[in-house]
Motif scaffolding. Structure first.
Motif, PDB file in Angstrom:
ATOM      1  N   GLU A 267       9.195  -5.692  -0.739  1.00 51.33           N
ATOM      2  CA  GLU A 267      10.554  -5.577  -1.113  1.00 51.33           C
ATOM      3  C   GLU A 267      10.412  -4.713  -2.515  1.00 51.33           C
ATOM      4  O   GLU A 267      11.707  -4.525  -3.170  1.00 51.33           O
ATOM      5  CB  GLU A 267      11.338  -6.727  -1.093  1.00 51.33           C
ATOM      6  N   SER A 268       9.146  -4.615  -3.016  1.00 53.32           N
ATOM      7  CA  SER A 268       8.979  -4.130  -4.523  1.00 53.32           C
ATOM      8  C   SER A 268       7.798  -3.190  -4.227  1.00 53.32           C
ATOM      9  O   SER A 268       7.092  -3.567  -3.522  1.00 53.32           O
ATOM     10  CB  SER A 268       9.180  -4.793  -5.469  1.00 53.32           C
ATOM     11  N   LEU A 271       3.956  -7.149  -5.448  1.00 51.97           N
ATOM     12  CA  LEU A 271       4.513  -8.415  -4.811  1.00 51.97           C
ATOM     13  C   LEU A 271       3.405  -9.599  -5.136  1.00 51.97           C
ATOM     14  O   LEU A 271       2.146  -9.480  -4.808  1.00 51.97           O
ATOM     15  CB  LEU A 271       4.537  -8.312  -3.273  1.00 51.97           C
ATOM     16  N   SER A 272       3.768 -10.563  -5.837  1.00 51.45           N
ATOM     17  CA  SER A 272       2.999 -11.558  -6.186  1.00 51.45           C
ATOM     18  C   SER A 272       3.028 -12.600  -5.030  1.00 51.45           C
ATOM     19  O   SER A 272       3.600 -12.763  -4.173  1.00 51.45           O
ATOM     20  CB  SER A 272       3.520 -12.165  -7.625  1.00 51.45           C
ATOM     21  N   GLU A 275       6.396 -14.583  -4.990  1.00 47.45           N
ATOM     22  CA  GLU A 275       7.051 -13.992  -4.547  1.00 47.45           C
ATOM     23  C   GLU A 275       7.017 -13.797  -3.013  1.00 47.45           C
ATOM     24  O   GLU A 275       8.184 -13.948  -2.213  1.00 47.45           O
ATOM     25  CB  GLU A 275       7.310 -12.468  -4.928  1.00 47.45           C
ATOM     26  N   ALA A 278       8.250 -17.223  -1.576  1.00 42.89           N
ATOM     27  CA  ALA A 278       9.805 -17.056  -1.400  1.00 42.89           C
ATOM     28  C   ALA A 278      10.136 -16.361  -0.520  1.00 42.89           C
ATOM     29  O   ALA A 278      11.061 -16.649   0.127  1.00 42.89           O
ATOM     30  CB  ALA A 278      10.170 -16.511  -2.921  1.00 42.89           C
ATOM     31  N   GLN A 279       9.670 -15.060  -0.154  1.00 45.47           N
ATOM     32  CA  GLN A 279      10.196 -14.231   0.868  1.00 45.47           C
ATOM     33  C   GLN A 279       9.988 -14.762   2.094  1.00 45.47           C
ATOM     34  O   GLN A 279      10.562 -14.795   3.275  1.00 45.47           O
ATOM     35  CB  GLN A 279       9.489 -12.712   0.983  1.00 45.47           C
ATOM     36  N   ARG A 335       1.925 -16.532  -9.374  1.00 48.68           N
ATOM     37  CA  ARG A 335       2.653 -15.692  -9.917  1.00 48.68           C
ATOM     38  C   ARG A 335       1.735 -14.372 -10.491  1.00 48.68           C
ATOM     39  O   ARG A 335       2.621 -13.347 -10.250  1.00 48.68           O
ATOM     40  CB  ARG A 335       3.208 -15.772 -11.231  1.00 48.68           C
TER      41      ARG A 335
END
Length: 377
Positions: A267-268, A271-272, A275, A278-279, A335
Motif C-alpha cells: 500500500e506504499s 513496507l515494514s 505494517e 497490521a495489514q 518497525r
C-alpha cells in the motif's frame, strides 16, 4: 453380543482414546511449529538460514529497488514549442502589393494556403518559392525565407506563417490514465507533468502509481509522487516518447496464526514488518506465538553474505528471518525491518494451542467412550 464389563469399559476406552490421539502424526494446525522451522535450518543440516532480526540484519536487508530517471532523461532540455517538425501542419497567408499578383485571384491582394503539411524530409512547397526547408525552423524563420524567395517576383510581399496542431511531435500515453492516446507536444505539454494533466491525470491511487518513460532504447521508471517531490523528475518530453502509467504490483503472502491468510498488495513505496502484520489483521490473540513471527525470502548472494558475515556463498540463499515481538526492542525491530516483494510472512501458533487441540480431541473421544459404556451397562 458380549460387552466388556462396565468396571473395565472406561479405563480400556480411555487407553484406546489416548492411543488413537497419540498415533496421529499431526493434529490440525495452520503450518509448521517454531521448533520444526528451526530444525530445517542450515545449522541443523537443513537448507535454509534461520536468522534473528537485529539492527545489523535490518541495515543489511534494507535494499529497495532504485527508481528514477537516468541522466539522459534529466539532462534533456525542453524543445522549442514553435520549432517545426516533419508531420506538422502550417497555414500560410501571403499578401501582395499589386492588383494582379502571382498568387492572388483578381480583385484580391492576398492568398491563403491552409493545411500545408511538412513532409517526411522536412520540406514544404510554396508556389513560386519552391521547396522550402521547414523542419528545424520556427514560423518566423520560415516567413523570412518565403519573403526572400518571393521578393524578386512580386513587390514587397508580406507573409504570415502559423503552426497548427499537427502530429509532428507527439507522445503516446497508455495504462492507468484518464485518457490513453497520442498527444502533441505543445507549449503547455512540454514537460511530463503537463502532459499527464492534459491526458486526464492518473486513474489509480497516487501512492501506488508508477510512471515509465520509454525513449528509443532507454527506459526509466519513477513513483508518481516523486514527480512532485523532486522537480528534476518533471522531465522535458521528446517526439516519440511512450509513457506508461501502472499500479504497483508488489505483494507479500501471509500464512499461519495471523488475522488473515492471503496475498496482500503493498500500500506504499516501503513496507515494514510491523505494517505488514497490521495489514494482515495482526496476530490472533487466542493462538499466535509472538516469539515466532517468520519472514521467508530468497535473498541475493551479496546481501546474504552481509547478513551472515560470510564470503563463500554461491547464488541466492533461502533465508528465514525471525521476529520476537516479546523482546524489549522487538517492536522496533519489526518497525525497521523492510518487507520486500514476494516475501512470505508466517506466524506460528503458540504451544498451548496444540495442547488445547489434544484436549479437544480427547474430550471428543471420551464422549464416545461414555456412549459406549452406557450401551454396555
Amino acid at each position: 453380543m458380549t460387552f466388556i464389563p462396565s468396571r473395565w469399559a472406561r479405563p480400556v476406552a480411555l487407553i484406546a482414546a489416548l492411543c488413537a490421539v497419540s498415533s496421529c502424526a499431526v493434529l490440525p494446525r495452520s503450518g509448521p511449529t517454531k521448533r520444526e522451522i528451526y530444525a530445517g535450518s542450515v545449522q541443523r543440516e537443513g537448507d535454509a538460514f534461520v536468522v534473528a532480526i537485529n539492527d545489523r540484519v535490518t541495515r543489511a536487508t534494507a535494499v529497495i529497488p532504485a527508481l528514477g530517471f537516468s541522466e539522459q532523461f534529466l539532462r534533456a532540455g525542453p524543445v522549442g514549442s514553435d520549432v517545426i517538425r516533419p508531420g506538422d501542419t502550417l497555414s500560410l497567408t501571403i499578401w501582395e502589393n499589386v492588383d494582379e499578383g502571382l498568387l492572388a485571384s483578381e480583385g484580391v491582394n492576398y492568398t491563403s494556403l491552409s493545411a500545408v503539411q511538412v513532409d517526411g524530409a522536412g520540406f514544404i512547397f510554396v508556389p513560386y518559392a519552391g521547396r522550402i526547408r521547414a523542419a528545424g525552423n520556427s514560423p518566423e524563420a520560415i516567413r523570412r525565407i518565403i519573403t526572400e524567395k518571393l521578393a524578386d517576383q512580386t513587390p514587397d510581399p508580406q507573409v504570415e506563417v502559423v503552426r497548427e496542431a499537427g502530429d509532428g511531435a507527439s507522445v503516446t500515453l497508455i495504462g492507468a490514465i484518464g485518457g490513453s492516446g497520442v498527444y502533441p507536444i505543445e507549449r503547455p505539454t512540454l514537460r511530463l507533468s503537463g502532459m499527464l494533466a492534459a491526458a486526464g491525470g492518473i486513474s489509480v491511487a497516487p501512492e501506488s502509481a508508477l510512471i515509465t518513460v520509454v525513449r528509443g532504447n532507454q527506459r526509466s521508471t519513477i513513483w508518481f509522487q516523486d514527480l512532485f517531490d523532486d522537480p528534476r523528475y518533471d522531465i522535458a518530453l521528446r517526439n516519440g516518447d511512450r509513457i506508461l502509467l501502472e499500479e504497483d504490483t508488489r505483494s507479500f503472502t501471509v500464512l499461519g496464526a495471523a488475522g488473515t491468510q492471503s496475498v496482500i498488495d503493498f500500500e506504499s513505496q516501503t513496507l515494514s514488518g510491523i505494517e505488514a502484520i497490521a495489514q494482515a489483521g495482526g496476530l490472533r490473540a487466542n493462538s499466535a506465538d509472538p516469539t515466532g513471527v517468520f519472514v521467508f525470502r530468497n535473498e541475493a548472494e551479496e546481501i546474504a553474505e552481509q547478513v551472515l558475515g560470510r564470503s563463500d556463498l554461491t547464488g541466492a540463499q533461502r533465508m528465514v528471518y525471525v521476529l520476537d515481538l516479546t523482546q524489549p526492542n522487538g517492536m522496533f525491530m519489526a518497525r525497521d525491518f523492510l518487507i520486500r516483494d514476494g516475501d512470505l510472512l508466517y506466524v506460528t501458533e503458540a504451544p498451548f494451542t496444540q495442547w488445547d487441540k489434544t484436549i479437544a480431541a480427547l474430550t471428543g473421544s471420551l464422549g464416545s467412550v461414555n456412549s459406549l459404556t452406557s450401551l454396555g451397562e
